[in-house]
Design an enzyme around this catalytic site. Sequence first.
Site, mmCIF file in Angstrom:
data_model
loop_
_atom_site.group_PDB
_atom_site.id
_atom_site.type_symbol
_atom_site.label_atom_id
_atom_site.label_comp_id
_atom_site.label_asym_id
_atom_site.label_seq_id
_atom_site.Cartn_x
_atom_site.Cartn_y
_atom_site.Cartn_z
ATOM 1 C CB SER A 141 -1.013 -9.153 8.437
ATOM 2 O OG SER A 141 0.424 -8.466 8.390
ATOM 3 C CG ASP B 81 0.435 -1.110 9.894
ATOM 4 O OD1 ASP B 81 1.304 -1.641 10.182
ATOM 5 O OD2 ASP B 81 -0.439 -2.209 9.634
ATOM 6 C CG HIS C 85 0.131 -4.769 11.725
ATOM 7 N ND1 HIS C 85 -0.068 -4.463 10.409
ATOM 8 C CD2 HIS C 85 0.263 -6.130 11.658
ATOM 9 C CE1 HIS C 85 0.020 -5.420 9.595
ATOM 10 N NE2 HIS C 85 0.279 -6.583 10.357
#
Length: 658
Positions: free
Chosen positions: A201, A307, A338
């Site tokens: 991320s 995601d 995610h």
Amino acid sequence: MPIRARGTRLTCRSLVVAASAALMAMTLAPTGAQSTPLRESRPVYSYENAIRESVWVDTRLDGDGDGRTDRVAVDIVRPREPAQQGRKIPVIMDASPYYSCCGRGNESQKKTYDANGNVVQMPLYYDNFFVPRGYAFVGVDLAGTNRSDGCVDVGGRSDVQSAKAVVDWLNGRARGYTTRTGSERARAGWSNGDTGMIGKSYDGTIANGVAATGVEGLKTIVPIAAISSWYDYYFAKGAPLYDSGPEWLSDYVESPEARARCQAVQKRLVDEAPRSGDLTGLWSERDYVRTADNVRASVLAVHGMQDLNVRTKHFGQWWDALADRGVERKIWLSQTGHVDPFDFRRAEWTKTLHRWFDHYLLGYDNGIDREPMADIERAPDRWTTDRVWPPPATGTTSLRPGKGTAAGVGTLALTPAPAGATETFTDDRTLDETDWAAAIDTSTPAKAGFLTKPLGRDLRISGSSKVTITATPSTTSAHLSAVLVDLGPDTIRDYAAAGEGITTLTDRTCWGASTPGDSPCFKETKARTAAVDYTVFSRGWADLGNYASDAKGRPLTPGTAYTITLDLHASDHVVPAGHRLALIVGGTDRDLIDPPASTPTLTLDLARTSAKLPIVGGAPAFVRATAGSTASAAPSQSRLSGVAEPRRIHPIPGGSGR
């Protein structure tokens, strides 16, 4: 149980790496080891006795405007033995804003320190696993976070320089200090300068940004669910994806001290990132795709195809730019949201990551660069591979929507609709893509759906799609959504549930060595699945006011037709024989984009609307798949079942601990 990476075959990135492979193997072997080339690094160094130290690296920026350049905190864990023997080692780095505010990984681990300020617990397993194998691990606090000076600027120059400066320091080009404010220098004489960056991320986003600078010494990056352009994190062609901008994220991750001193940076994040969705210089600075030509490092990318936080446009456009540059690369695409691969394919991921770093940082010829480019999850825990991704036979195929026998329930074929054919819907901000797909066979006022007949053969869509829409609004503002749907029964990872496709168990497995303050043992997971009647597998959105320019929106004139192209997010999906492929066009996709200022009714000009899909086998494959299809069932009032509706996501890439 601790594992060892198995059977690594190393491939050479260049003739220089090839020539040095045997030398590196001997250099990093323990004293007395046989001087023969190795195919994998082994845990021969003590983790318990590893050197743990902190250094503050000068970024040469003064982001907080206090009159002195900012220093970022760099926590280091490295094996003691190579330094004692005068051997230099490579570095694995994770640069993050989350080490103190939010935590890393599925268990939200944070850094902890001893009385001397040296790191005790380094989040995740990278240090536990790789330090005994001859690597140093470095955890960098981005500027404005934890023990670092400066301010968080959300993917801008300060964020990127926070990590780039450390790569420079590891290569002798930047200054480091033993304390945050002192003058005693710290040098990385123990490092050979070769660096690999990894992170999920926000952390992986920084790896992308540093790679796009072309910094010397960065050999490889492993971006997991990472952003490639911050504009595309917050907007889709002018349509806001969240109800706040980057200033909220900056405030969320900054240390309390930075929050007090960084008001000027916060103001810039508000003033130069207007909620209108206009593309400003602030966003251009944070577009790493724009500077992808600078990338020298190899890339191992991972992304969940469902995601809905860092959406798959990010990996799609980054991947395409890397391909144009000829960058060595590999990709994993899962069915999850995610989620880190350590939490959906743990053993295989650890083995792959081990071999990847051994190849690109140690020079071992273990063959990983000669293996298939892509690993793709087709069903929960069932994976396939592709030698090249997207497959070479993929061809852009233009599909055209047509009128059906009921309003809003049309056809999808190669033949364009006749001039004058239209469909009409009214934006309903209370509905989302699951509502549209569940009622695909039913005339409803909030969407227009277009379907093939049940397929006679499998149809694979691989890559990024585009949908061009010509629409006439009834008001001065309008947002558009387009989604691709696989209509048919299946069992998939439940990406809409908590865990986003995984369930965390109580049992733990261990991945490396330990100390009393840093365990390598993590909770196991399993796939969380759902039985569904349909799967939304690609999405895209836009503000119709951006019809003339991606950079700036304009008010619409009611009754005037406008044409705009929506970028659908990258995916790799097989629509099986017997299923139908659908394109749905709607307005506000609730909780995935914000609604417009008005509530428009939109009339689609079907003759001037099309979907360009990357179909493996191109148009002939579509013809074969749809040839001999049975007639579609008449529209009914039956409602199909799918995963739960999208959850509202705070704009925190990876900051919830996942």
